[in-house]
Design an enzyme around this catalytic site. Structure first.
Site, PDB file in Angstrom:
ATOM      1  N   ASN A   9       8.655   1.282   0.620  1.00 56.99           N
ATOM      2  CA  ASN A   9       7.422   2.069   0.731  1.00 56.99           C
ATOM      3  C   ASN A   9       6.370   1.177   1.388  1.00 56.99           C
ATOM      4  O   ASN A   9       5.861   0.265   0.757  1.00 56.99           O
ATOM      5  CB  ASN A   9       6.986   2.503  -0.680  1.00 56.99           C
ATOM      6  N   TRP A  10       6.094   1.473   2.648  1.00 51.87           N
ATOM      7  CA  TRP A  10       5.172   0.603   3.399  1.00 51.87           C
ATOM      8  C   TRP A  10       3.710   0.892   3.084  1.00 51.87           C
ATOM      9  O   TRP A  10       2.818   0.196   3.553  1.00 51.87           O
ATOM     10  CB  TRP A  10       5.421   0.741   4.910  1.00 51.87           C
ATOM     11  N   LYS A  11       3.452   1.959   2.364  1.00 47.01           N
ATOM     12  CA  LYS A  11       2.075   2.351   1.990  1.00 47.01           C
ATOM     13  C   LYS A  11       1.180   2.386   3.233  1.00 47.01           C
ATOM     14  O   LYS A  11       1.654   2.700   4.317  1.00 47.01           O
ATOM     15  CB  LYS A  11       1.542   1.404   0.907  1.00 47.01           C
ATOM     16  N   HIS A  94       4.268   9.083  -6.620  1.00 48.83           N
ATOM     17  CA  HIS A  94       4.000   7.640  -6.704  1.00 48.83           C
ATOM     18  C   HIS A  94       2.752   7.424  -7.555  1.00 48.83           C
ATOM     19  O   HIS A  94       1.797   8.204  -7.486  1.00 48.83           O
ATOM     20  CB  HIS A  94       3.810   7.057  -5.303  1.00 48.83           C
ATOM     21  N   GLU A  96       0.320   5.540  -7.268  1.00 51.31           N
ATOM     22  CA  GLU A  96      -0.950   5.453  -6.522  1.00 51.31           C
ATOM     23  C   GLU A  96      -1.457   6.847  -6.180  1.00 51.31           C
ATOM     24  O   GLU A  96      -2.667   7.080  -6.149  1.00 51.31           O
ATOM     25  CB  GLU A  96      -0.764   4.584  -5.266  1.00 51.31           C
ATOM     26  N   GLU A 166       8.960   3.338 -12.053  1.00 53.49           N
ATOM     27  CA  GLU A 166       8.041   2.307 -11.576  1.00 53.49           C
ATOM     28  C   GLU A 166       6.924   2.102 -12.605  1.00 53.49           C
ATOM     29  O   GLU A 166       5.915   2.826 -12.576  1.00 53.49           O
ATOM     30  CB  GLU A 166       7.415   2.727 -10.247  1.00 53.49           C
ATOM     31  N   GLY A 172       2.796  -4.054  -7.463  1.00 55.19           N
ATOM     32  CA  GLY A 172       1.890  -4.887  -6.677  1.00 55.19           C
ATOM     33  C   GLY A 172       1.202  -5.972  -7.482  1.00 55.19           C
ATOM     34  O   GLY A 172       0.255  -6.598  -7.015  1.00 55.19           O
ATOM     35  N   SER A 212       7.262  -4.859  -8.068  1.00 55.88           N
ATOM     36  CA  SER A 212       7.365  -6.284  -7.733  1.00 55.88           C
ATOM     37  C   SER A 212       8.807  -6.791  -7.628  1.00 55.88           C
ATOM     38  O   SER A 212       9.105  -7.904  -8.047  1.00 55.88           O
ATOM     39  CB  SER A 212       6.559  -7.126  -8.729  1.00 55.88           C
ATOM     40  N   GLY A 233       7.791  -2.161  -2.567  1.00 53.90           N
ATOM     41  CA  GLY A 233       6.506  -2.118  -1.866  1.00 53.90           C
ATOM     42  C   GLY A 233       6.326  -3.362  -1.015  1.00 53.90           C
ATOM     43  O   GLY A 233       6.862  -3.481   0.087  1.00 53.90           O
ATOM     44  N   GLY A 234       5.584  -4.335  -1.531  1.00 57.50           N
ATOM     45  CA  GLY A 234       5.218  -5.540  -0.783  1.00 57.50           C
ATOM     46  C   GLY A 234       6.386  -6.220  -0.076  1.00 57.50           C
ATOM     47  O   GLY A 234       6.282  -6.573   1.109  1.00 57.50           O
TER      48      GLY A 234
HETATM   49  C1  PEP Z   1       5.703   0.554  -5.012  1.00 59.65           C
HETATM   50  O1  PEP Z   1       4.561   0.724  -4.653  1.00 59.65           O
HETATM   51  O2  PEP Z   1       6.483   1.520  -5.063  1.00 59.65           O
HETATM   52  C2  PEP Z   1       6.111  -0.783  -5.407  1.00 59.65           C
HETATM   53  C3  PEP Z   1       7.161  -0.912  -6.153  1.00 59.65           C
HETATM   54  O3  PEP Z   1       5.316  -1.821  -4.974  1.00 59.65           O
HETATM   55  P1  PEP Z   1       5.581  -3.399  -5.186  1.00 59.65           P
HETATM   56  O4  PEP Z   1       7.031  -3.634  -4.872  1.00 59.65           O
HETATM   57  O5  PEP Z   1       4.668  -4.081  -4.212  1.00 59.65           O
HETATM   58  O6  PEP Z   1       5.258  -3.701  -6.603  1.00 59.65           O
END
Ligand code: PEP
Length: 250
Positions: A9-11, A94, A96, A166, A172, A212, A233-234
């Protein structure tokens, strides 16, 4: 058997040239045949991304979509629009979107319906806040999110559903659920599907962990029985890290 899946997920990261560069790097790598790899660029880069991976197993998916099929919804994107640029899968729920855009379980249920009616695959996200976990309410929170956002769908629709657990406190933050905590919740989710639907559906549904995930912890998390992959994500923004995670299955 659930499918092994790693979805990035590049957000709201990566403009057009960054999108093309990252995909070019990923395309140089060999994707294991038994892992489905997906990336979710921003809306503006979906078509370019789709074109870039046309001859490649990487799938381009969307981070969100609107619940209505069309109309006066300024700034929104419909399922048909996504499909017209080659997108067949959408992330719904998600944390967010839930937290910053006030997406309620009821709204998410509508989005799920629209996606299913449009024959799209859904990655449906659930996850508890830190306070829920501290109060020991994490299972109740997840049960409610499942019941109110997803468990209205028919048995047949489950072939279009991927789940992602999640924990909000791990997204994040650099904080990861321990492999034990992830396994415990994934088993809870699988059991909930079995109770509401059937053992067969529960067994066939892929449940991804997100929060993470990095090359350093992916192997241990993916080794757990009920963890079928990750929503990343990251670490999905760096080709090397993302590939290391894709290769972290035993
Ligand atoms: C996400 O936003 O779905 C996620 C898991 O982010 P991160 O890996 O950066 O925690």
């Amino acid at each position: 058997m659930p499918r092994k899946i790693v979805a990035g997920n590049w957000k709201m990261n990566n403009d057009l040239s960054e999108t093309e560069t990252l995909l070019k790097e990923l395309k140089k790598q060999v994707i294991p045949e038994d892992v489905s790899v997906m990336v979710a660029p921003s809306f503006t880069n979906l078509y370019a991304a789709f074109e870039s991976v046309r001859e490649h197993p990487i799938q381009v998916i969307a981070q969100n979509m609107h619940q209505s099929t069309k109309g006066a919804f300024t700034g929104e994107v419909s399922a048909a629009m996504l499909k017209s640029v080659g997108v067949k899968t959408v992330i719904i729920g998600h944390s967010e979107r839930r937290a910053y855009f006030n997406e309620t379980d009821e709204l998410l249920a509508e989005k799920v319906n629209t996606a299913l009616e449009n024959e799209m695959q859904v990655i449906f996200c659930v996850g508890e806040e830190l306070s829920d976990r501290e109060n020991g309410d994490q299972f109740e929170v997840i049960q409610n999110q499942l019941e109110n956002g997803l468990f209205h769908i028919s048995n047949d629709s489950w072939s279009q559903i991927i789940l992602a657990y999640e924990p909000v406190w791990a997204i994040g933050t650099g904080e990861t659920a321990s492999p034990k905590q992830a396994q415990e919740m994934h088993k809870f989710i699988r059991d909930a599907i079995a109770k509401h639907y059937s053992e067969r559906i529960a067994k066939e549904t892929s449940i991804l962990y997100g929060g993470s995930v990095k090359p350093a912890n992916a192997k241990e998390i993916f080794a757990k029985k009920d963890v079928d992959g990750g929503l990343i994500g990251g670490a999905a923004l760096k080709a090397g890290d993302f590939m290391a995670i894709i290769n972290a299955f035993e």
